[in-house]
Design an enzyme around this catalytic site. Structure first.
Site, mmCIF file in Angstrom:
data_model
loop_
_atom_site.group_PDB
_atom_site.id
_atom_site.type_symbol
_atom_site.label_atom_id
_atom_site.label_comp_id
_atom_site.label_asym_id
_atom_site.label_seq_id
_atom_site.Cartn_x
_atom_site.Cartn_y
_atom_site.Cartn_z
ATOM 1 C CG ASN A 147 -0.313 -0.224 2.510
ATOM 2 O OD1 ASN A 147 0.899 -0.056 2.615
ATOM 3 N ND2 ASN A 147 -1.081 -0.570 3.523
ATOM 4 N NE ARG A 285 2.470 2.357 12.104
ATOM 5 C CZ ARG A 285 1.944 2.165 10.897
ATOM 6 N NH1 ARG A 285 1.445 3.178 10.215
ATOM 7 N NH2 ARG A 285 1.892 0.966 10.375
ATOM 8 C CD GLN A 314 -4.094 3.996 13.992
ATOM 9 O OE1 GLN A 314 -3.586 4.948 13.465
ATOM 10 N NE2 GLN A 314 -4.212 2.861 13.369
ATOM 11 C CG HIS A 333 -4.187 3.941 9.891
ATOM 12 N ND1 HIS A 333 -3.309 3.334 10.749
ATOM 13 C CD2 HIS A 333 -3.539 3.995 8.701
ATOM 14 C CE1 HIS A 333 -2.202 3.031 10.107
ATOM 15 N NE2 HIS A 333 -2.321 3.416 8.856
HETATM 16 P P1 NDP Z 1 10.512 2.200 3.682
HETATM 17 O O1 NDP Z 1 11.202 1.263 4.603
HETATM 18 O O2 NDP Z 1 10.527 1.946 2.218
HETATM 19 O O3 NDP Z 1 11.091 3.664 3.894
HETATM 20 C C1 NDP Z 1 11.341 4.219 5.148
HETATM 21 C C2 NDP Z 1 12.529 5.127 5.018
HETATM 22 O O4 NDP Z 1 12.731 5.792 6.268
HETATM 23 C C3 NDP Z 1 13.813 4.379 4.673
HETATM 24 O O5 NDP Z 1 14.423 4.972 3.551
HETATM 25 C C4 NDP Z 1 14.629 4.530 5.941
HETATM 26 O O6 NDP Z 1 16.005 4.654 5.734
HETATM 27 C C5 NDP Z 1 14.118 5.848 6.482
HETATM 28 N N1 NDP Z 1 14.439 6.027 7.892
HETATM 29 C C6 NDP Z 1 14.311 5.137 8.885
HETATM 30 N N2 NDP Z 1 14.712 5.678 10.045
HETATM 31 C C7 NDP Z 1 15.114 6.928 9.745
HETATM 32 C C8 NDP Z 1 15.647 7.977 10.519
HETATM 33 N N3 NDP Z 1 15.842 7.836 11.840
HETATM 34 N N4 NDP Z 1 15.924 9.152 9.901
HETATM 35 C C9 NDP Z 1 15.738 9.289 8.566
HETATM 36 N N5 NDP Z 1 15.247 8.322 7.792
HETATM 37 C C10 NDP Z 1 14.926 7.151 8.379
HETATM 38 O O7 NDP Z 1 9.017 2.306 4.214
HETATM 39 P P2 NDP Z 1 7.738 2.877 3.481
HETATM 40 O O8 NDP Z 1 8.121 4.105 2.734
HETATM 41 O O9 NDP Z 1 7.034 1.803 2.746
HETATM 42 O O10 NDP Z 1 6.827 3.220 4.729
HETATM 43 C C11 NDP Z 1 7.250 4.175 5.699
HETATM 44 C C12 NDP Z 1 6.331 4.081 6.903
HETATM 45 O O11 NDP Z 1 5.033 4.513 6.529
HETATM 46 C C13 NDP Z 1 6.121 2.645 7.413
HETATM 47 O O12 NDP Z 1 7.126 2.259 8.302
HETATM 48 C C14 NDP Z 1 4.801 2.763 8.120
HETATM 49 O O13 NDP Z 1 5.008 3.168 9.467
HETATM 50 C C15 NDP Z 1 4.101 3.882 7.375
HETATM 51 N N6 NDP Z 1 2.992 3.361 6.571
HETATM 52 C C16 NDP Z 1 1.759 3.913 6.772
HETATM 53 C C17 NDP Z 1 0.664 3.434 6.107
HETATM 54 C C18 NDP Z 1 -0.676 4.043 6.275
HETATM 55 O O14 NDP Z 1 -1.677 3.416 5.925
HETATM 56 N N7 NDP Z 1 -0.769 5.255 6.794
HETATM 57 C C19 NDP Z 1 0.776 2.293 5.181
HETATM 58 C C20 NDP Z 1 2.140 1.871 4.935
HETATM 59 C C21 NDP Z 1 3.183 2.371 5.647
HETATM 60 P P3 NDP Z 1 16.955 3.505 5.194
HETATM 61 O O15 NDP Z 1 16.102 2.424 4.680
HETATM 62 O O16 NDP Z 1 17.712 4.219 4.135
HETATM 63 O O17 NDP Z 1 17.760 3.068 6.335
#
Ligand code: NDP
Length: 407
Positions: A147, A285, A314, A333
């Site tokens: 998603n 989140r 939630q 959500h």
């Molecule tokens: P990804 O894992 O593809 O991307 C998350 C990114 O955040 C990665 O590039 C990661 O870095 C980066 N990151 C992690 N920690 C840090 C930090 N401390 N500072 C800076 N960057 C950081 O996840 P998605 O993009 O698919 O999803 C992101 C979040 O969105 C999910 O974890 C979830 O909580 C939320 N989500 C919400 C949904 C909703 O319905 N509202 C549905 C799906 C997801 P790197 O990998 O380079 O280490």
């Protein structure tokens, strides 16, 4: 034979199934990075059907029962002695969605003596105490990418809604008015603004791509730099941390996982470093933001608007301040639970179950915890520790779910 305990959100108040607005959804075979969409051997629902709610059962009943497994589906998860708590002790598999999370706390893990697999039908397993899962040898898997694009579309919608003052203007129409000055006194164009994402993974990058045609200046921060070609293609400015990014942005969107490093990142101090009148959109989140700091910033005008679809807990209680704070454009959500997204995460859940029962490996990109340690996507996204602190925090809200009217 396994007992599968599935926690899903309630059916529509108008009954199930609903009258669908459309007859089909586009068929998507691959995600932008080339990863294939879920490939279960079979599917017992028509993509586009509402399968994320209790009666939808993620389309799993026929498949599970035909193999002799037991499926229990409930939305009752937070009350003391909830159906979830009653059914948990002999469940082998728990399925839950971030939209209606069954908080799998250390205390619940201790009671779930037979639990072997916890599936997140969606993305983001922070409602599971991952450290406890590691300690108890429980495999945790989610449907990575299912998603992500859905959420990125919601983020773009929310940015436009806030900046252009859409929802208050719509309200004037509903109320019978034609108050143009009242509508436009907080309405701007996005064009030319500095827009930044904190986290540039699947969702963050998709947001950047979608915003590029709006002729905005794009910024990002992440633990890792994006490929140089992509930085050039989208004309991205990289910042070493969130503080550097928020100082120059007019719009900030949060797209990183909740883990101990990111919990509470957007507090009074960081929000205080933003430009006055910044718009903040958080579909990642809720706990990445300090709840009350957001309210204070909207009241003072430090933030011009806040939108998102993630809350804690939630469902949030009826008196959760984000329901009534000024200049908000919140939804429940829902961003990752469109009918289009449901088709993918329900199929992905089925794929994970098929692998589990047939002893085939679950896709590496779906794994969060396996064999007592972070694995696959989980090893990349999370750090050891309990990201939710759900046991204590959720308990404070127990018994006060804020569901629809009359509930
Ligand atoms: P990804 O894992 O593809 O991307 C998350 C990114 O955040 C990665 O590039 C990661 O870095 C980066 N990151 C992690 N920690 C840090 C930090 N401390 N500072 C800076 N960057 C950081 O996840 P998605 O993009 O698919 O999803 C992101 C979040 O969105 C999910 O974890 C979830 O909580 C939320 N989500 C919400 C949904 C909703 O319905 N509202 C549905 C799906 C997801 P790197 O990998 O380079 O280490």
């Amino acid at each position: 034979m396994a007992k599968v305990l599935c926690v899903l959100y309630d059916d529509p108040v108008g009954g199930y199934p609903p009258k669908y607005a459309r007859d089909d959804i586009p068929k998507i075979d691959r995600y932008p990075d080339g990863q294939t969409t879920p490939t279960p051997k079979g599917l017992d629902f028509k993509p586009g059907e509402l399968v994320g709610c209790v009666s939808g059962e993620l389309g799993l009943r026929k498949f599970l029962e035909s193999q002799g497994h037991t499926l229990v589906v409930t939305s009752d998860k937070d009350r003391p002695d909830s159906t979830f708590d009653k059914e948990l002790p002999d469940a082998e598999i728990v399925i839950s969605q971030p939209f209606w999370p069954a908080y799998l706390t250390a205390e619940r893990f201790a009671k779930a003596k037979k639990l072997k697999l916890a599936i997140t039908a969606g993305i983001g397993s922070d409602h599971v105490d991952l450290q406890a899962a590691m300690n108890h040898g429980v495999t945790v898997a989610e449907v990575t990418y299912s998603n992500s694009i859905s959420v990125s579309e919601h983020v773009v919608m929310m940015i436009l809604a806030l900046v252009r003052n859409y929802l208050p203007s719509h309200q004037w129409v509903v109320d019978g008015g034609w108050n143009i000055a009242d509508c436009v006194e907080r309405s701007y164009d996005v064009e030319g603004m500095n827009v930044g994402t904190v986290g540039a993974g699947r969702i963050g990058t998709a947001v950047l791509r979608r915003l590029k045609p709006f002729d905005v200046k794009l910024h990002y921060t992440d633990r890792h730099r994006l490929p140089t070609e992509l930085e050039k293609e989208l004309d991205l400015t990289f910042h070493p941390d969130a503080e550097a990014l928020v100082k120059v942005c007019d719009v900030v969107t949060i797209n990183m996982p909740l883990h101990p490093e990111t919990e509470g990142l957007f507090d009074d101090a960081l929000i205080g470093k933003m430009k006055r009148g910044t718009y903040l959109v958080n579909t990642a989140r809720a706990k990445i933001c300090d709840r009350d700091a957001i309210v204070r910033a909207l009241e003072s005008g430090q933030l011009a608007g806040y939108a998102g679809d993630v809350w804690f807990p939630q469902p949030p209680p009826r008196d959760h301040p984000w329901r009534t704070m000024p200049h908000e454009a919140m939804t429940p959500h829902i961003s990752g639970s469109s009918l289009s997204a449901q088709a993918r995460y329900a199929a992905g859940t089925r794929e994970i179950l098929e692998c589990w029962f047939e002893g085939r490996p679950i896709r590496e990109e779906y794994l969060i915890v396996a064999e007592g340690k972070l694995a696959g996507a989980g090893a990349h996204a999370y750090t050891p520790g309990d990201a939710t602190r759900g046991a204590e925090d959720a308990a404070r809200f127990t018994g006060s779910p804020g569901q629809g009217p009359g509930k």
